[in-house]
Design a protein around this motif. Structure first.
Motif, mmCIF file in Angstrom:
data_model
loop_
_atom_site.group_PDB
_atom_site.id
_atom_site.type_symbol
_atom_site.label_atom_id
_atom_site.label_comp_id
_atom_site.label_asym_id
_atom_site.label_seq_id
_atom_site.Cartn_x
_atom_site.Cartn_y
_atom_site.Cartn_z
ATOM 1 N N ASP A 39 0.844 -1.194 0.000
ATOM 2 C CA ASP A 39 0.000 0.000 0.000
ATOM 3 C C ASP A 39 0.884 1.251 0.000
ATOM 4 O OD1 ASP A 39 -2.046 1.846 0.342
ATOM 5 O OD2 ASP A 39 -2.216 1.502 2.497
ATOM 6 N N GLN A 40 0.587 2.180 -0.888
ATOM 7 C CA GLN A 40 1.408 3.384 -1.029
ATOM 8 C C GLN A 40 0.853 4.589 -0.259
ATOM 9 O OE1 GLN A 40 4.485 3.409 -2.782
ATOM 10 N NE2 GLN A 40 4.039 1.237 -2.490
ATOM 11 N N SER A 41 -0.122 4.348 0.612
ATOM 12 C CA SER A 41 -0.719 5.466 1.341
ATOM 13 C C SER A 41 0.316 6.240 2.157
ATOM 14 C CB SER A 41 -1.835 4.972 2.261
ATOM 15 O OG SER A 41 -2.905 4.422 1.520
ATOM 16 N N GLY A 42 1.252 5.532 2.762
ATOM 17 C CA GLY A 42 2.278 6.202 3.566
ATOM 18 C C GLY A 42 3.154 7.112 2.730
ATOM 19 N N THR A 43 3.512 6.657 1.545
ATOM 20 C CA THR A 43 4.351 7.477 0.670
ATOM 21 C C THR A 43 3.581 8.680 0.151
ATOM 22 O OG1 THR A 43 5.842 5.686 0.051
ATOM 23 C CG2 THR A 43 5.582 7.485 -1.531
ATOM 24 N N GLN A 69 -2.387 4.414 -8.732
ATOM 25 C CA GLN A 69 -2.497 4.647 -7.286
ATOM 26 C C GLN A 69 -3.666 5.574 -6.964
ATOM 27 O OE1 GLN A 69 -0.830 3.012 -5.105
ATOM 28 N NE2 GLN A 69 0.722 2.079 -6.406
ATOM 29 N N LEU A 70 -4.753 5.459 -7.718
ATOM 30 C CA LEU A 70 -5.876 6.383 -7.533
ATOM 31 C C LEU A 70 -6.487 6.319 -6.133
ATOM 32 C CD1 LEU A 70 -7.610 6.134 -11.031
ATOM 33 C CD2 LEU A 70 -6.024 7.880 -10.198
ATOM 34 N N THR A 110 -0.055 -3.249 -16.568
ATOM 35 C CA THR A 110 -0.339 -3.266 -15.140
ATOM 36 C C THR A 110 -0.871 -1.920 -14.672
ATOM 37 O OG1 THR A 110 1.386 -4.934 -14.737
ATOM 38 C CG2 THR A 110 0.691 -3.597 -12.849
ATOM 39 N N LEU A 111 -0.238 -0.853 -15.114
ATOM 40 C CA LEU A 111 -0.655 0.483 -14.709
ATOM 41 C C LEU A 111 -2.067 0.791 -15.193
ATOM 42 C CD1 LEU A 111 1.498 3.672 -14.737
ATOM 43 C CD2 LEU A 111 -0.730 3.712 -15.834
ATOM 44 N N LEU A 112 -2.356 0.471 -16.446
ATOM 45 C CA LEU A 112 -3.666 0.815 -17.002
ATOM 46 C C LEU A 112 -4.775 -0.087 -16.458
ATOM 47 C CD1 LEU A 112 -2.809 1.772 -20.674
ATOM 48 C CD2 LEU A 112 -3.426 3.276 -18.777
ATOM 49 N N ARG A 113 -4.467 -1.323 -16.135
ATOM 50 C CA ARG A 113 -5.487 -2.176 -15.513
ATOM 51 C C ARG A 113 -5.875 -1.610 -14.147
ATOM 52 N NH1 ARG A 113 -7.119 -6.605 -18.007
ATOM 53 N NH2 ARG A 113 -5.834 -7.499 -19.680
ATOM 54 N N ASP A 142 -9.837 1.226 -10.817
ATOM 55 C CA ASP A 142 -10.056 2.181 -9.726
ATOM 56 C C ASP A 142 -10.574 3.544 -10.182
ATOM 57 O OD1 ASP A 142 -9.071 0.312 -7.886
ATOM 58 O OD2 ASP A 142 -7.006 0.959 -8.195
ATOM 59 N N ARG A 143 -10.797 3.725 -11.469
ATOM 60 C CA ARG A 143 -11.180 5.050 -11.963
ATOM 61 C C ARG A 143 -12.387 5.627 -11.223
ATOM 62 N NH1 ARG A 143 -13.484 8.850 -12.655
ATOM 63 N NH2 ARG A 143 -13.690 10.263 -14.453
ATOM 64 N N ASP A 144 -13.352 4.789 -10.906
ATOM 65 C CA ASP A 144 -14.583 5.294 -10.297
ATOM 66 C C ASP A 144 -14.437 5.594 -8.814
ATOM 67 O OD1 ASP A 144 -15.884 5.239 -12.721
ATOM 68 O OD2 ASP A 144 -16.629 3.202 -12.454
ATOM 69 N N VAL A 145 -13.250 5.404 -8.258
ATOM 70 C CA VAL A 145 -12.974 5.870 -6.901
ATOM 71 C C VAL A 145 -13.039 7.393 -6.846
ATOM 72 C CG1 VAL A 145 -11.097 6.128 -5.213
ATOM 73 C CG2 VAL A 145 -11.617 3.874 -6.160
#
Length: 429
Positions: free
Chosen positions: A238-242, A272-273, A329-332, A337-340
């Motif tokens: 999880d990249q939340s910390g960064t 990372q949306l 990988t990035l686009l998947r 997550d786009r609708d987040v």
């Protein structure tokens, strides 16, 4: 200028790199490679060595939260496993890690001395995300031409907090700018076409990835070495910390040089949306979209051109075996997550619309961001577009079949899911 004169000028501006597979090195390239080889024994990818160097440079000792140390260790191991990395690549990465560690020390030091920094609100930033070469850099630069916004020029991205020897003097009003200028001129002399493909001049508006890297995360080093170990580690954590550390860096920069209505961008945000939205819930999100083959084609050429300096041997199977799958990988993740992102805070920008007429897109961005787009501001933006048009410095020839023995259709086949989700137009056949 007549149409014939325009055509002749355009033809003179075409840059066809015909020695991608078997580079013909310049004298300065040979000198740089030889110098790096001579100092190769001094490069040790050990976290303790890197952190000690940073402490020696700054005279500081507190790196803040210790979770970054595990990530730094993975960076070091991944780079050491890259058997084809040249001595130049290893030296650059080693110095970059020391610079980032020193920046982290300075960030933590200024926050400790001024704890009110952490109370600064990063209010309603405009955040641009999209594939590399999908218009993100151009859009970021355009928005940054509006002087009401705070953006991140390269000189500040690589040295957010001035060192004692970087304070302004009567001889040099901005030593950090001067150092960045020296680095830019060196890059131009060593890899002149790279300087056209990806600008790093001091005033060029930078990606916020440089601030994420202070936390020793992001996908940054994937662009600088072959590091599948780091890729897998990064994607599984999880990249939340960064992203929280990115916000902290923006707070420090706001404290030092305000104001606080930021415009930032990074292609990595596309994957990372959720973390991006949690960190900046009131942001305006601008997602750019383009035929991924156009971006991949550019990346393959850029990687292979730089390989004459950064790889021991040039092998087109390296980028072909890595980057198309990495883009997928990035686009998947983006499609998933786009609708987040809240629709009232988000705009999808399509490259084919942008190059035809950017004005309606710009007006919609300003509407969503609730910022008046006055005639004076629009005039400034038009002036920027006139000054920073595409291919001002040269048009690079990208030839997939000649240089990489694949077609656009070959590379596009895995991306049906992306075209089904977003109305992107096919550009590269």
């Amino acid at each position: 200028m007549s149409s014939l004169a325009q055509e002749q000028a355009a033809s003179r501006n075409v840059i066809d790199i015909t020695d991608l597979h078997e580079p013909i090195l310049t004298d300065i390239q040979k000198q740089v490679l030889a110098g790096a080889e001579a100092g190769a024994d001094q490069i040790v990818f050990d976290p303790a060595v890197i952190l000690a160097n940073a402490q020696g440079q700054t005279g500081l000792t507190d790196f803040g939260p210790a979770d970054f140390r595990e990530r730094l260790a993975v960076w070091c191991q991944a780079v050491d496993e890259d058997a084809n990395a040249s001595a130049v690549a290893r030296a650059n990465l080693f110095q970059m890690m020391i610079r980032l560690a020193a920046t982290r020390l300075r960030i933590e030091d200024i926050v400790k001395r001024h704890p009110e920094i952490l109370e600064i609100a990063i209010e309603r930033p405009i955040i641009v995300a999209g594939l590399p070469r999908s218009g993100t850099t151009h859009l970021l630069g355009l928005l940054s031409a509006d002087r009401r916004f705070r953006s991140l020029p390269w000189w500040e991205a690589i040295a957010p907090v001035p060192a004692p020897d970087e304070e302004p003097t009567s001889q040099d009003a901005n030593p950090r700018w001067t150092k960045a200028e020296h680095g830019w001129r060196a890059m131009e002399s060593i890899l002149p076409y790279m300087a056209i493909m990806h600008e790093f001049s001091p005033d060029h508006i930078s990606e916020d990835i440089e601030l994420q890297a202070v936390d020793f995360s992001s996908y940054l080093i994937e662009w600088l070495a072959h590091v599948p170990r780091w890729r897998d580690y990064y994607l599984s954590h999880d990249q939340s910390g960064t992203y929280a550390y990115l916000r902290k860096c923006l707070q420090v920069l706001t404290f030092l040089n305000g104001p606080n209505r930021w415009v930032i961008k990074c292609p990595q945000h596309m994957e990372q949306l959720p973390a991006l939205y949690r960190t900046f819930p009131d942001a305006t999100f601008v997602l750019t979209h383009r035929d991924p083959v156009g971006s991949i084609r550019s990346q393959l050429t850029m990687y292979t051109y730089a390989a004459r300096m950064l790889r021991k041997s040039v092998d087109i199977r390296e980028p072909l075996g890595y980057w198309p799958a990495r883009y997928e990988t990035l686009l998947r993740a983006c499609v998933r997550d786009r609708d987040v992102l809240p629709p009232e805070q988000t705009i999808d920008v399509y490259f084919h619309d942008w190059i035809r007429n950017p004005d309606p897109i710009v007006k919609e961005i300003y509407r969503i961001a609730d910022i008046p787009l006055t005639d004076d501001v629009l005039a400034d933006l038009h002036a920027y577009l006139a000054e920073h048009g595409e291919q001002k410095k040269g048009k690079i020839v990208y030839d997939l079949e000649r240089d990489f023995h694949v077609t656009g259709e070959d590379l596009r086949r895995p991306f049906d899911f992306y075209f089904e989700r977003f109305p992107v137009k096919v550009e590269v056949r």
